[in-house]
Design a protein around this motif. Structure first.
Motif, short mmCIF file in Angstrom:
data_model
loop_
_atom_site.label_atom_id
_atom_site.label_comp_id
_atom_site.label_asym_id
_atom_site.label_seq_id
_atom_site.Cartn_x
_atom_site.Cartn_y
_atom_site.Cartn_z
N VAL A 69 40.10 54.57 45.59
CA VAL A 69 41.08 55.30 44.77
C VAL A 69 40.52 56.66 44.39
CG1 VAL A 69 42.24 55.33 42.52
CG2 VAL A 69 42.21 53.24 43.87
N HIS A 70 39.25 56.70 43.98
CA HIS A 70 38.64 57.98 43.63
C HIS A 70 38.59 58.91 44.84
CE1 HIS A 70 37.73 56.76 39.61
NE2 HIS A 70 36.93 55.78 39.98
N CYS A 71 38.24 58.37 46.01
CA CYS A 71 38.22 59.18 47.23
C CYS A 71 39.59 59.80 47.49
CB CYS A 71 37.81 58.33 48.44
SG CYS A 71 36.07 57.86 48.47
N ALA A 72 40.63 58.99 47.36
CA ALA A 72 41.99 59.49 47.61
C ALA A 72 42.38 60.58 46.61
CB ALA A 72 42.98 58.33 47.55
N ASN A 73 41.98 60.41 45.35
CA ASN A 73 42.31 61.42 44.34
C ASN A 73 41.61 62.75 44.63
OD1 ASN A 73 44.06 59.85 42.81
ND2 ASN A 73 42.43 59.06 41.49
N PHE A 74 40.35 62.69 45.05
CA PHE A 74 39.65 63.93 45.42
C PHE A 74 40.31 64.56 46.65
CE2 PHE A 74 36.01 62.28 42.89
CZ PHE A 74 35.72 63.44 42.17
N ALA A 75 40.64 63.74 47.65
CA ALA A 75 41.24 64.26 48.87
C ALA A 75 42.57 64.93 48.60
CB ALA A 75 41.41 63.12 49.89
N ALA A 76 43.30 64.41 47.59
CA ALA A 76 44.61 64.97 47.25
C ALA A 76 44.51 66.16 46.30
CB ALA A 76 45.48 63.88 46.63
N GLY A 77 43.30 66.53 45.92
CA GLY A 77 43.13 67.67 45.04
C GLY A 77 43.57 67.43 43.61
N LYS A 78 43.47 66.16 43.15
CA LYS A 78 43.95 65.82 41.82
C LYS A 78 42.93 66.07 40.70
CE LYS A 78 47.31 62.34 43.29
NZ LYS A 78 47.75 60.91 43.16
N ILE A 79 41.71 66.47 41.07
CA ILE A 79 40.69 66.76 40.06
C ILE A 79 40.36 68.24 40.12
CG2 ILE A 79 38.35 66.30 39.22
CD1 ILE A 79 40.20 63.68 41.22
N PRO A 103 31.38 53.31 55.35
CA PRO A 103 32.82 53.19 55.07
C PRO A 103 33.63 53.24 56.35
CG PRO A 103 32.07 55.42 54.65
CD PRO A 103 30.84 54.63 54.98
N PRO A 104 34.80 52.58 56.35
CA PRO A 104 35.68 52.69 57.52
C PRO A 104 36.10 54.13 57.74
CG PRO A 104 36.38 50.92 56.04
CD PRO A 104 35.33 51.68 55.32
N SER A 105 36.40 54.46 58.96
CA SER A 105 36.81 55.81 59.31
C SER A 105 38.02 56.22 58.46
CB SER A 105 37.18 55.87 60.79
OG SER A 105 37.66 57.14 61.13
N GLY A 106 37.96 57.42 57.92
CA GLY A 106 39.07 57.94 57.13
C GLY A 106 38.96 57.67 55.65
N THR A 107 37.96 56.88 55.22
CA THR A 107 37.80 56.56 53.80
C THR A 107 37.38 57.79 53.01
OG1 THR A 107 37.20 54.26 54.27
CG2 THR A 107 36.59 55.14 52.11
N LEU A 108 36.40 58.53 53.55
CA LEU A 108 35.85 59.68 52.83
C LEU A 108 36.56 60.96 53.25
CD1 LEU A 108 32.02 58.93 53.02
CD2 LEU A 108 33.58 58.49 51.12
N PRO A 109 36.85 61.84 52.28
CA PRO A 109 37.41 63.15 52.64
C PRO A 109 36.45 63.92 53.54
CG PRO A 109 37.58 62.74 50.27
CD PRO A 109 36.70 61.66 50.84
#
Length: 391
Positions: free
Chosen positions: A23-33, A47-53
């Motif tokens: 969830v934190h990874c997705a929030n950073f990737a979406a520019g929410k912080i 991590p599985p491919s695509g997990t990390l920005p």
């Protein structure tokens, strides 16, 4: 070093790439912080491919990430028993720390973590994301302004934390005394315990009735009813469960000047024309209650949740803004959860503050006598948005 002024963006490291870590990874990737960027992450497994920005460096060893010089602040998002050890490492490295809930599995570990030395200006916060919810913030404002008068009663039935057996089969540490330190209290309802004390303060004693594995094949509590007593004479009832469907989420807070009810995303305020205590002493009408006006309170739309807590964390570090939830606040919900379990095991009312050493000993005994149980770990659909639902 964290004691020096920071340039934007603030560089984050993340320890733990499980459900909440993603969830934190997705929030950073979406520019929410705003002014925050995920620079590095660590987990025992790649991590599985695509997990990390893109551009995030992965470390199989958390110590190496902490020593890399790539991060200014760290989010710890691992199983509960690792929180104290990893938290101490982050603080020793001189980095700012955002601890996922709970602060620790037990009050004793939480106390030890809070006592760990810090450098001047080092920020240590706790991820209590319900504090960003507009409804609870509105209730807090009412209480802060005295709109409810003297607190008389609080009652929270929060049983819409339904979890099927598939949830408990996601990992071997989940819902065990050794691996998680508890069940619904330390995991799902810990957020509600935080909001309860954030709004009404800490009780002076409680009597709890926890049921262990009532609705699931687990050794920890999955159904709880607790009775709370406050210093001013107010009382409370807190009920939670993970096996009830359909569940309920209804919060009532009653005071001498009115009643607040939150249910189904509607916040109602029944406001007395006069303080009930004053009216009781002065009226000549034997059955006369004060007049009451009921209205639905408007609240801001949306809830920034985890991203909002991290945004506040960045503002605190870069701008000196007030922290939404200091780490010391995280000890209170852990203490309530521990006290409810301890009360059940002792079969008696427990006074607060809780004896943290006595509780730790009781938990260690529970873990020691828990029978070995074979758990078949299997994949399941995981929609973390449902985990954060407050409806």
């Amino acid at each position: 070093m964290p004691t020096a002024p920071f340039a934007s963006p603030l560089r984050f490291g993340l320890i733990g790439l499980g459900n909440i870590g993603k969830v934190h990874c997705a929030n950073f990737a979406a520019g929410k912080i705003p002014r925050g960027v995920l620079a590095a992450a660590s987990d025992l497994r790649p991590p599985p491919s695509g997990t990390l920005p893109g551009g995030v460096r992965f470390f199989p060893d958390a110590d190496a990430m902490l020593a890399s010089g790539l991060v200014d602040a760290v989010i710890v998002a691992t199983p509960h028993p690792l929180h104290r050890t990893l938290g101490e490492k982050v603080l020793s490295a001189g980095l700012h720390l955002m601890m996922e809930k709970p602060l620790a599995a037990t009050k004793l570990d939480g106390e030890r973590l809070l006592a760990h030395p810090r450098k001047p200006g080092q920020c240590f916060a706790i991820m209590m994301n319900l504090r960003t919810h507009p409804h609870y913030r509105r209730i807090r404002a009412l209480l802060d302004h005295g709109a409810l008068g003297k607190l008389q009663r609080v009652q929270w039935t929060i049983t819409n934390w339904f979890r099927p057996e598939a949830y408990y089969a996601l990992s071997d540490w989940r819902a065990t005394w050794r691996g998680e330190g508890g069940g619904v209290l330390v995991n799902q309802a810990l957020h509600n315990l935080d909001i309860l004390q954030w709004l009404c303060g800490m009780p002076v004693s409680l009597r709890a009735f926890c049921q262990f594995g009532r609705d699931h094949d687990i050794e920890v509590e999955d159904a709880v009813t607790a009775f709370l007593h406050y210093e001013n004479g107010a009382t409370g009832v807190f009920t939670t469960a993970t096996g009830e469907a359909p569940g309920v989420n209804r919060l009532e807070i009653a005071g001498t000047r009115g009643l607040v009810i939150l249910e189904n995303e509607r916040l109602l305020f029944a406001e007395n024309e006069r303080d009930a205590a004053d009216h009781s002493r002065s009226t000549d009408d034997a059955f006369g209650a004060p007049g009451t006006t009921v209205r639905e309170l408007e609240c801001e739309a949306g809830n920034p949740s985890h991203a909002g807590v991290l945004a506040n964390f960045v503002e605190t570090i870069l701008d000196g803004a007030p922290l939404l939830a200091d780490a010391a606040e995280g000890l209170k919900s852990v203490e309530l959860a521990n006290a409810m379990l301890y009360s059940t095991w002792k079969n008696e009312t427990v006074a607060l503050p809780l004896d943290s050493a006595a509780y730790q000993a009781a938990l260690d005994r529970a873990a020691a006598v828990a029978p070995p149980r074979r758990r078949i770990i299997r994949a399941a659909n995981v929609d973390m948005a449902k985990s954060f639902s407050t409806k």
